[in-house]
Scaffold this motif. Structure first.
Motif, PDB file in Angstrom:
ATOM      1  N   PRO A 240     -16.840   3.494   0.132  1.00  0.00           N
ATOM      2  CA  PRO A 240     -16.634   3.649   1.332  1.00  0.00           C
ATOM      3  C   PRO A 240     -15.816   2.754   1.934  1.00  0.00           C
ATOM      4  N   TRP A 241     -14.620   2.543   1.704  1.00  0.00           N
ATOM      5  CA  TRP A 241     -13.980   1.038   2.221  1.00  0.00           C
ATOM      6  C   TRP A 241     -13.872   1.067   3.813  1.00  0.00           C
ATOM      7  N   LYS A 242     -13.575   2.305   4.319  1.00  0.00           N
ATOM      8  CA  LYS A 242     -13.384   2.489   5.667  1.00  0.00           C
ATOM      9  C   LYS A 242     -14.500   1.837   6.590  1.00  0.00           C
ATOM     10  N   GLN A 282      -6.880  -9.142  12.137  1.00  0.00           N
ATOM     11  CA  GLN A 282      -5.668  -8.038  12.419  1.00  0.00           C
ATOM     12  C   GLN A 282      -5.241  -7.411  11.136  1.00  0.00           C
ATOM     13  N   ARG A 283      -5.283  -8.086  10.021  1.00  0.00           N
ATOM     14  CA  ARG A 283      -5.074  -7.403   8.766  1.00  0.00           C
ATOM     15  C   ARG A 283      -6.204  -6.441   8.372  1.00  0.00           C
ATOM     16  N   ILE A 284      -7.311  -6.795   8.497  1.00  0.00           N
ATOM     17  CA  ILE A 284      -8.386  -5.694   8.395  1.00  0.00           C
ATOM     18  C   ILE A 284      -8.108  -4.425   8.955  1.00  0.00           C
ATOM     19  N   ASN A 285      -7.865  -4.719  10.329  1.00  0.00           N
ATOM     20  CA  ASN A 285      -7.446  -3.230  11.202  1.00  0.00           C
ATOM     21  C   ASN A 285      -6.270  -2.677  10.467  1.00  0.00           C
ATOM     22  N   GLU A 286      -5.323  -3.250   9.993  1.00  0.00           N
ATOM     23  CA  GLU A 286      -4.376  -2.667   9.367  1.00  0.00           C
ATOM     24  C   GLU A 286      -4.227  -1.911   8.243  1.00  0.00           C
ATOM     25  N   ILE A 287      -5.386  -2.318   7.437  1.00  0.00           N
ATOM     26  CA  ILE A 287      -5.695  -1.944   6.060  1.00  0.00           C
ATOM     27  C   ILE A 287      -6.629  -0.359   6.663  1.00  0.00           C
ATOM     28  N   ILE A 288      -7.360  -0.711   7.619  1.00  0.00           N
ATOM     29  CA  ILE A 288      -8.058   0.399   7.953  1.00  0.00           C
ATOM     30  C   ILE A 288      -7.426   1.761   8.701  1.00  0.00           C
ATOM     31  N   THR A 289      -6.326   1.308   9.090  1.00  0.00           N
ATOM     32  CA  THR A 289      -5.266   2.403   9.512  1.00  0.00           C
ATOM     33  C   THR A 289      -4.671   3.016   8.403  1.00  0.00           C
ATOM     34  N   LEU A 290      -4.324   2.287   7.426  1.00  0.00           N
ATOM     35  CA  LEU A 290      -3.447   2.637   6.327  1.00  0.00           C
ATOM     36  C   LEU A 290      -4.481   3.600   5.456  1.00  0.00           C
ATOM     37  N   MET A 296      -7.333   3.082  -1.158  1.00  0.00           N
ATOM     38  CA  MET A 296      -7.082   1.781  -1.368  1.00  0.00           C
ATOM     39  C   MET A 296      -6.219   1.494  -2.796  1.00  0.00           C
ATOM     40  N   LYS A 297      -6.287   2.292  -3.708  1.00  0.00           N
ATOM     41  CA  LYS A 297      -5.521   2.155  -4.963  1.00  0.00           C
ATOM     42  C   LYS A 297      -4.212   2.285  -4.591  1.00  0.00           C
ATOM     43  N   GLY A 298      -3.882   3.363  -3.882  1.00  0.00           N
ATOM     44  CA  GLY A 298      -2.445   3.640  -3.245  1.00  0.00           C
ATOM     45  C   GLY A 298      -1.874   2.446  -2.314  1.00  0.00           C
ATOM     46  N   ILE A 299      -2.861   1.902  -1.636  1.00  0.00           N
ATOM     47  CA  ILE A 299      -2.216   0.856  -0.923  1.00  0.00           C
ATOM     48  C   ILE A 299      -1.812  -0.334  -1.610  1.00  0.00           C
ATOM     49  N   ASN A 300      -2.612  -0.625  -2.679  1.00  0.00           N
ATOM     50  CA  ASN A 300      -2.230  -1.807  -3.646  1.00  0.00           C
ATOM     51  C   ASN A 300      -1.022  -1.509  -4.230  1.00  0.00           C
ATOM     52  N   GLU A 301      -0.804  -0.355  -4.649  1.00  0.00           N
ATOM     53  CA  GLU A 301       0.538   0.071  -5.570  1.00  0.00           C
ATOM     54  C   GLU A 301       1.625   0.081  -4.450  1.00  0.00           C
ATOM     55  N   GLN A 302       1.652   0.429  -3.313  1.00  0.00           N
ATOM     56  CA  GLN A 302       2.814   0.417  -2.477  1.00  0.00           C
ATOM     57  C   GLN A 302       2.671  -0.643  -1.376  1.00  0.00           C
ATOM     58  N   PHE A 303       1.988  -1.769  -1.870  1.00  0.00           N
ATOM     59  CA  PHE A 303       1.556  -2.942  -0.904  1.00  0.00           C
ATOM     60  C   PHE A 303       2.825  -3.349  -0.122  1.00  0.00           C
ATOM     61  N   TYR A 304       3.955  -3.650  -0.827  1.00  0.00           N
ATOM     62  CA  TYR A 304       5.000  -4.329  -0.258  1.00  0.00           C
ATOM     63  C   TYR A 304       5.677  -3.393   1.060  1.00  0.00           C
ATOM     64  N   GLU A 305       5.801  -2.242   0.278  1.00  0.00           N
ATOM     65  CA  GLU A 305       6.456  -1.220   1.302  1.00  0.00           C
ATOM     66  C   GLU A 305       5.599  -0.969   2.541  1.00  0.00           C
ATOM     67  N   LEU A 306       4.169  -0.820   2.308  1.00  0.00           N
ATOM     68  CA  LEU A 306       3.190  -0.517   3.505  1.00  0.00           C
ATOM     69  C   LEU A 306       3.115  -1.536   4.581  1.00  0.00           C
ATOM     70  N   ILE A 307       2.858  -2.790   3.832  1.00  0.00           N
ATOM     71  CA  ILE A 307       2.459  -3.955   4.692  1.00  0.00           C
ATOM     72  C   ILE A 307       3.757  -4.427   5.512  1.00  0.00           C
ATOM     73  N   SER A 308       4.791  -4.500   4.905  1.00  0.00           N
ATOM     74  CA  SER A 308       6.051  -4.670   5.504  1.00  0.00           C
ATOM     75  C   SER A 308       6.527  -3.898   6.652  1.00  0.00           C
ATOM     76  N   LYS A 309       6.142  -2.581   6.686  1.00  0.00           N
ATOM     77  CA  LYS A 309       6.453  -1.782   7.761  1.00  0.00           C
ATOM     78  C   LYS A 309       5.480  -2.290   9.060  1.00  0.00           C
TER      79      LYS A 309
END
Length: 340
Positions: A240-242, A282-290, A296-309
């Motif tokens: 339950p990451w959220k 700030q980054r924790i809130n960013e991950i919560i939004t994603l 979580m696995k998808g966020i890691n796999e598309q990390f560069y694309e999602l975070i840079s946005k």
């Protein structure tokens, strides 16, 4: 118990064998408590012990006992367990119903394993990896003093091990063969899941061969139509990451000490472990939004694309030299246990 595999929770059933004279224990993690798992687990316990006990005391587990001891007579063993017992040559003592004190040593060993080895779910690659982890832990555990005897457990075990029966030259094959009944969609039920077999109705009769971790669908002639992992081998529960991240928002300092830190994918973990607590929040809130759109696995796999946005400092938004990091650590890599 629970373990963590690739960021998801796996339920673990542990088969435990204890030798009371030395207080030595062995444990095999399994995905279920059916007969194939039980007998396969016993085989592995014998191999780890280096021999077969002269006598084994068991409780009234269904894979071994088909009728419990009562006023009408002694307990009756299942045919499959009887064949297994005769192959390995050990004797069996079945406890009375609801009489845990009759096997108190192994009951205590169950608690010992749970509280010492599973208080924090271990990160695993698969069941074989967890088996090896637990085996190594028990090797280390034997170097402590016996709780009552003034001797090292390892020394006591060396004496007790000499009393074991020799392992047989021929291996005992553990499997179960059943006749399959299909529905009108060419499906049959296995482990409470429907399995589809293409063109099943082209055959008058098909059989299912089940092992502890896989199954096969075969014809009368032995042709294999389908081979796959048993459904429970894929059974997973999401962490339950959220909810966890929402707690971290209010206490960003605890991220570095949290039990869940090791379960984060490597890139996300490094991203959240920035020394600046305000930036970490700030980054924790960013991950919560994603997490609204991705796991979580998808966020890691598309990390560069999602975070840079979502990061204003596009030139270097990570505080990490990822080109060097990823050269050493492939996605899902096995050298960094946080990825599992």
């Amino acid at each position: 118990m629970e373990a963590v595999h690739e960021g998801e929770i796996v339920d673990v059933h542990a088969l435990i064998m204890s030798f009371p004279a030395s207080n030595t224990g062995f444990v095999v993690p399994l995905p279920s408590e059916n007969q194939e798992c039980f007998l396969s687990g016993l085989k592995l316990l014998f191999k780890q012990a280096g021999g077969i006990p002269l006598s084994i005391r068991i409780d009234n587990l269904t894979p071994a006992v088909k009728k419990v001891r009562g006023s009408e007579g002694e307990a009756q063993l299942t045919d499959e367990f009887m064949a297994f017992k005769n192959h390995y040559g050990f004797k069996v003592q079945v406890c009375n119903p609801r009489s845990g004190h009759e096997k108190g040593n192994v009951e205590r060993k169950v608690g010992y394993v749970r509280y010492n080895f599973f208080s924090v779910p271990p990160v695993i690659k698969d069941f074989d990896d967890l088996t090896e982890q637990l085996y190594q832990k028990f090797l280390i555990d034997r170097k402590r003093m016996h709780y009552r005897k003034e001797a090292i457990i390892e020394d006591l075990w060396a004496c007790e091990q000499k009393q074991l029966l020799k392992l047989p030259d021929n291996d005992y094959s553990v499997f179960k063969q059943t006749t399959i009944k299909f529905n009108k969609y060419n499906e049959f039920k296995l482990d409470q899941h429907l399995i589809h077999v293409p063109k099943a109705k082209n055959y008058s009769q098909l059989y299912c061969i089940t092992f502890w971790n896989e199954f096969k669908v075969i014809t009368n002639e032995g042709e294999v139509l389908l081979s796959d992992a048993r459904p429970y081998m894929r059974k997973r529960r999401l962490i339950p990451w959220k909810d966890i991240l929402k707690d971290w928002v209010y206490k960003p300092r605890v991220v570095g000490h949290s039990r869940y830190r090791e379960y984060l994918p490597a890139r996300v973990r490094e991203y959240l472990l920035t020394p600046s607590l305000s930036l970490r929040k700030q980054r924790i809130n960013e991950i919560i939004t994603l997490l609204v759109q991705y796991d979580m696995k998808g966020i890691n796999e598309q990390f560069y694309e999602l975070i840079s946005k979502n990061d204003e400092v596009v030139s270097n938004p990570y505080d990490v030299e990822w080109s060097q990091y990823d050269a050493l650590q492939p996605i899902g890599g096995e050298n960094h246990e946080g990825n599992h």
